[in-house]
Enzyme design. Structure first.
Site, PDB file in Angstrom:
ATOM      1  N   GLY B 217       0.818  -1.203   0.000  1.00 25.97           N
ATOM      2  CA  GLY B 217       0.000   0.000   0.000  1.00 25.97           C
ATOM      3  C   GLY B 217       0.858   1.262   0.000  1.00 25.97           C
ATOM      4  O   GLY B 217       1.961   1.267  -0.569  1.00 25.97           O
ATOM      5  N   SER B 218       0.399   2.284   0.687  1.00 26.20           N
ATOM      6  CA  SER B 218       1.057   3.595   0.598  1.00 26.20           C
ATOM      7  C   SER B 218       2.450   3.617   1.203  1.00 26.20           C
ATOM      8  O   SER B 218       3.208   4.555   0.941  1.00 26.20           O
ATOM      9  CB  SER B 218       0.192   4.656   1.267  1.00 26.20           C
ATOM     10  OG  SER B 218      -1.060   4.708   0.614  1.00 26.20           O
ATOM     11  N   THR B 219       2.803   2.636   2.012  1.00 23.35           N
ATOM     12  CA  THR B 219       4.182   2.645   2.528  1.00 23.35           C
ATOM     13  C   THR B 219       5.157   2.543   1.365  1.00 23.35           C
ATOM     14  O   THR B 219       6.303   2.976   1.467  1.00 23.35           O
ATOM     15  CB  THR B 219       4.444   1.489   3.510  1.00 23.35           C
ATOM     16  OG1 THR B 219       4.102   0.261   2.883  1.00 23.35           O
ATOM     17  CG2 THR B 219       3.624   1.651   4.786  1.00 23.35           C
ATOM     18  N   PHE B 220       4.656   1.977   0.230  1.00 24.47           N
ATOM     19  CA  PHE B 220       5.534   1.847  -0.934  1.00 24.47           C
ATOM     20  C   PHE B 220       5.837   3.212  -1.554  1.00 24.47           C
ATOM     21  O   PHE B 220       6.788   3.353  -2.313  1.00 24.47           O
ATOM     22  CB  PHE B 220       4.880   0.924  -1.972  1.00 24.47           C
ATOM     23  CG  PHE B 220       5.814   0.496  -3.071  1.00 24.47           C
ATOM     24  CD1 PHE B 220       6.720  -0.525  -2.875  1.00 24.47           C
ATOM     25  CD2 PHE B 220       5.799   1.149  -4.311  1.00 24.47           C
ATOM     26  CE1 PHE B 220       7.591  -0.908  -3.889  1.00 24.47           C
ATOM     27  CE2 PHE B 220       6.672   0.774  -5.321  1.00 24.47           C
ATOM     28  CZ  PHE B 220       7.568  -0.266  -5.110  1.00 24.47           C
ATOM     29  N   LYS B 221       5.027   4.230  -1.209  1.00 23.67           N
ATOM     30  CA  LYS B 221       5.265   5.570  -1.767  1.00 23.67           C
ATOM     31  C   LYS B 221       6.655   6.073  -1.386  1.00 23.67           C
ATOM     32  O   LYS B 221       7.224   6.931  -2.067  1.00 23.67           O
ATOM     33  CB  LYS B 221       4.196   6.547  -1.276  1.00 23.67           C
ATOM     34  CG  LYS B 221       2.857   6.317  -1.983  1.00 23.67           C
ATOM     35  CD  LYS B 221       1.768   7.171  -1.394  1.00 23.67           C
ATOM     36  CE  LYS B 221       0.418   6.806  -2.015  1.00 23.67           C
ATOM     37  NZ  LYS B 221      -0.707   7.304  -1.204  1.00 23.67           N
TER      38      LYS B 221
END
Lengths: 497, 486
Positions: B217-221
């Site tokens: 999810g957004s941690t990959f940002k």
């Protein structure tokens, strides 16, 4: 011609006694350590066992002093050491089975057989004053030998155990007649070959550098081949068949010095084995197991799977370089750990180091036998000693080779180590015969007297010449007389002894 | 007849040389293979018959063996078994071992090659051979804090020391009691095992390093941002397009922000702000601009797609997909589509940023000692890769501080400590499932001592309402406090 200095031959009984002590201690220590290793206590009968074994071995030593003072001093200690190690391992497997809730007491019975075998060996040494006497029984030996081989085939007497019909049951005992058979046949081969060696060696055409025998001289070889193959087929015993045939080919080679016999013999046997492997399911199964032992399909196959062989390999691998120590492994996990697979048991608890030491003991025993054969002067003695020494070595090769997967597994016993009365008796008789022959081989020629006898003051006595050509040249110990006719010595110096 | 006798003697010697070779082949060359054969029960008996070394955390044995009076001679037992089960695994006569019990088996049972000298010593002195002890890098306070903070929720927590890669906490829930499997009653062990296999939430799975890998999810940002900074095409202040709804090329699909909200004003925002509020459209467009290859390359530098990672248990590789078309590149940049990661991997991302861009090899075993306390092996921290330049790392750190101070990760704030973090709320791809809540972080931001990643499956206690900030960030906060509080 160089002057040969006569020297005194040591009878070697002192050396033998000095070697017997460590040999006995080896077996006794192994027995004690087994008890300590498994139960934490010394075996109850350790003192009785030690005293009894020592009494038997020293008794045999005394018999040798009395009846065969010049016998080879190494043979007896090596055999005692092996016998002792075997007894300890059989006891160890017994304890392992008991720990798993199965009553088993092979060690006591083996101790009984050891006693009988050692007494028998002593008996042979006392009764048989000269090994050449045996030559008189050449053809008797042939008949007895063949009879022993076919004995298990007789209905009601023979018994099939583990798929091989090599046992007979008689009055509550089961025996493997082939064990005695190998010994009797060695006597026959020696007698037969010493008489016919020249015809076998010299007559016949030469093809491609090989001196081929005449067709009619091939008879006995073909007969031996036929008997071996029928043992293989009818008794389903690859090991015994290989043992007999190997013995015959080796002795034939000794007698004739013709490599052609070896080539023909090996060719015949390999041909027969291949034929048997392709024709008979049980032999083919043995080859399968040998080649693809670790294959799960072969491993799980029932019957005829490789479970037993692989179990032995696991045991050997479990031992590794130094072994688990007496009583610390799990040899009881392998079927027949005290008989056919005792080498795997020893390999597990004593490790590669221990196994190599045991193999070296056998090698020393066999080479001492062959040394005896080289030393003895009569052709019959040479053939008999050579054949007996070879058969011990070859049996080891077949058994250990089978367990380590060098050759297909067969059901032979390991001489001296494995549980089994017939095997123990036969191998101790072999030891007795080798001792007897070695006494003759190492005994100094009686035609030379060294130094002045007590009471004389002047020059040494003249050399006595019993009419043979060797009068002036004293024989070194063990050095044979190339021209000596084996039959001559029966009437020759032998009578002077 | 003496010539053939001599030749025969040579043949006999030859036969015995062959036999000795055969014995050596079986007992030395092939011994390892045979000893490790699954059909060899001897190995089992022998292993259980040996005093197996303990597994130690901060001086306390969490797994140890005590002599018992049965065929297997030693009973393995686990203190605080459930808490440490994802680390120790179990050791069973029926199902062998998992985790450290398996990965360090030859050390624990004393048969490792490195212990040869000590075995030789035992052989000579006649001492009963004993397995070596393993001392772990686990910080018991952090482990307990992670365990407590996760509560009854399914999920996992990994905490790392960013400068060395030492694993400080490794928790997976639900857990199991390894003692039930270590019993010598094989029927009971089997029953316990079958029950665990059938149990809700799959307790035998190590969700921290092996379990089902999750969409990050957004941690990959963080990785998308790192790729942008590394490419030199962006700085934290760069202005990105951030529409309320981003139409994707080659398809009718669109990317929206969480809850349909807008980020920035007038469809534009800076990179730092986009990360702070976790702006989907801005990062989707950034991903499209950078391309899948740049994203994959950056992900791999952080440890993705590594099939050979051991801590010493085998770690399931985190993945950035091989072939990605344009619309899926946009989703991949948001840690969705086929991107998957383990909690360990997301902890490594934070740890690398914390460690000036240098990614350290994670490890669990600090010291191996023989029974005589001789050190056999000592962990030697080693570099895995330079994930980003120190400048990029510093920029990312400042942006992550923003996330916690004034963004989606406020729940991780600790008074007096500057925490850097990133939230994630990952769609599982199934309509009926609540999203997974993520948080990856490190602290203190200026001198990092711990990096923590948390995943809570399907939103945990909050369910559909869950976000990484709400559910996962407090767990990370608790772990950070436990580490820093010492």
């Amino acid at each position: 011609m160089a002057t040969i200095q006569p020297h005194r031959v040591r009878p070697g009984r002192g050396v033998e006694l000095a070697l017997l002590v460590p040999a006995l201690l080896l077996g006794l220590a192994a027995y004690a350590l087994t008890g300590l290793g498994v139960t934490g206590e010394l075996p109850g009968n350790v003192v009785g066992y030690g005293v009894g074994m020592a009494a038997l071995a020293l008794g045999l030593h005394v018999v040798l002093r009395w009846r065969a003072p010049y016998a080879d001093p190494v043979i007896l200690p090596v055999a005692i050491a092996l016998n002792g190690i075997g007894l300890a391992m059989i006891y160890r497997v017994d304890l392992g089975m008991v720990a798993r809730g199965r009553e088993q007491d092979f060690a006591t019975r083996q101790l009984g057989w050891t006693t009988v075998a050692l007494l028998l060996a002593a008996g042979v040494l006392v009764v048989l004053r000269d090994h050449r006497t045996l030559r008189r029984y050449t053809y008797t030996a042939m008949v007895v030998g063949l009879l022993l081989i076919v004995l298990p085939l007789i209905p009601g007497l023979g018994a099939e155990i583990n798929g091989a019909r090599i046992w007979i049951r008689f009055a509550g005992f089961s025996l493997q007649p082939a064990e005695i058979g190998k010994l009797v046949l060695a006597v026959f081969f020696a007698g037969y070959l010493v008489t016919n060696r020249d015809t076998l060696a010299l007559a016949g055409p030469k093809v491609l550098g090989l001196q081929l025998p005449r067709i009619r001289d091939l008879g006995p070889l073909v007969l031996a081949w036929a008997v071996s193959i029928s043992v293989l087929v009818l008794e389903r015993d690859l090991g015994t068949s290989l043992l007999f045939f190997g013995l015959f080919v080796a002795m034939l080679y000794l007698a004739t010095e013709r490599t052609s016999w070896v080539v023909i013999g090996l060719g015949l046997f390999l041909g027969g084995a291949v034929l048997a492997a392709t024709t008979f399911g049980h032999v083919a199964a043995r080859f399968d197991v040998w080649l693809n032992a670790l294959d799960p399909e072969i491993y799980n196959r029932a019957p005829g799977g490789s479970g037993q062989l692989v179990g032995g390999l696991f045991g050997l691998a479990g031992g590794g370089l130094f072994g688990t120590g007496w009583g610390k492994g799990r040899p009881d996990l392998v079927p027949y750990a005290e008989s056919d697979f005792i080498v795997a048991s020893l390999g597990e608890e004593l490790g590669l180091t221990g196994l190599l030491a045991i193999l070296l003991c056998y090698l020393v025993l066999a080479e001492r036998g062959l040394r005896t054969a080289i030393g003895v002067r009569d052709g019959f003695g040479k053939l008999l000693a050579g054949g007996l020494a070879f058969v011990v070595a070859f049996q080891c090769f077949i058994v250990v080779g089978g367990i380590t997967r060098i050759i297909p597994l067969t059901g032979l016993t390991t001489p001296f180590l494995a549980y089994g009365g017939s095997s123990l008796l036969a191998n101790w008789i072999i030891v007795a015969l080798l001792l007897r022959i070695s006494d003759d081989a190492r005994r100094p020629a009686p035609d030379l007297v060294l130094g002045p006898p007590p009471g004389t003051t002047t020059a040494p006595l003249p050399v006595r010449t019993p009419g043979s050509s060797r009068a002036g040249a004293p024989r070194r110990e063990g050095e044979p007389e190339p021209s000596a006719d084996p039959t001559e010595r029966i009437a020759g110096p032998g009578g002077v002894r | 007849m003496n010539t053939p006798l001599r030749r025969l003697a040579t043949v006999v010697v030859g036969m015995f040389v062959v036999l000795m070779g055969g014995a050596t082949w079986v007992q030395f060359v092939q011994a390892d293979k045979l000893n490790n054969d699954g059909r060899n029960v001897r190995t089992l008996y022998r292993e259980f018959g040996r005093a197996r070394g303990p597994i130690v955390v901060a001086g306390e044995a969490i797994a140890s063996s005590a002599p018992v009076d049965d065929a297997f001679k030693y009973q393995r037992s686990y203190a605080n078994g459930e808490l440490y089960a994802p680390v120790t695994g179990f050791y069973s006569i029926v199902h062998r071992g998992t985790m450290l019990e398996q990965a360090e088996n030859d050390v624990l049972n004393g048969q490792a090659d490195s212990l040869f000298l000590s075995r030789l010593q035992d052989l000579i002195t006649g001492k009963q051979p004993q397995g070596s002890s393993i001392e772990l890098t686990i910080n018991p306070a952090a482990q307990q804090a992670a365990w407590d903070a996760l509560g009854d929720q399914r999920g996992a927590v990994v905490a790392l020391d960013p400068s060395t890669g030492a694993i400080l906490a490794l928790v997976s829930k639900p857990s199991f009691d390894p003692n039930q499997l270590a019993t010598h009653d094989s029927a009971a062990a089997n029953a316990a095992y079958q029950a665990l296999l059938a149990a809700e939430g799959n307790p035998l799975e190590n969700k921290a390093i092996q379990g089902p890998t999750y969409p990050p999810g957004s941690t990959f940002k963080l990785i998308t941002a790192a790729a942008a900074l590394e490419s030199g095409r962006a700085t934290p202040e760069s202005v990105l397009t951030a529409p309320d709804e981003l139409a994707l090329p080659q398809t009718s699909a669109t990317v929206k922000n969480y809850g349909g909200s807008s980020c920035g004003s007038g469809g534009q925002t800076t990179l730092a702000d986009a990360l702070r509020v976790s702006c989907n459209t801005a990062f989707a467009q950034l991903g499209l601009d950078l391309g899948a290859d740049a994203l994959r390359e950056q992900a791999d530098k952080f440890g993705f797609d590594n099939d050979e990672q051991y801590v010493p248990m085998k770690v399931a590789p985190s993945r950035f997909p091989d072939e990605v078309n344009a619309p899926n590149t946009a989703f991949s940049a948001l840690g969705q589509y086929s991107v998957t990661a383990t909690p360990l991997e997301m902890a490594m991302v934070s740890a690398a940023i914390a460690n000036e861009g240098e990614l350290m090899e994670p490890y669990l075993v600090q010291t191996v000692r023989t029974a005589d306390l001789d050190v056999v092996r000592e962990a030697d921290p080693s570099r895995m890769s330079q994930a980003v330049s120190p400048t990029t790392a510093a920029a990312l750190r400042d942006m992550m501080v923003g996330v916690v101070e004034n963004g989606s990760g406020k729940a991780a704030q600790i008074s007096g400590v500057q925490v850097a973090g990133k939230t994630g709320t990952a769609q599982t791809g199934r309509e009926d499932e609540s999203p997974h809540a993520w948080f990856t972080s490190f602290a203190p931001a200026d001198a990092p001592r711990v990096a923590v990643a948390v995943v809570v499956e399907n939103g945990g206690a909050v369910g559909n309402e869950a976000t990484g900030g709400k559910v996962a960030a407090p767990v990370a906060k608790a772990v950070i406090e436990a580490v820093l509080g010492q």
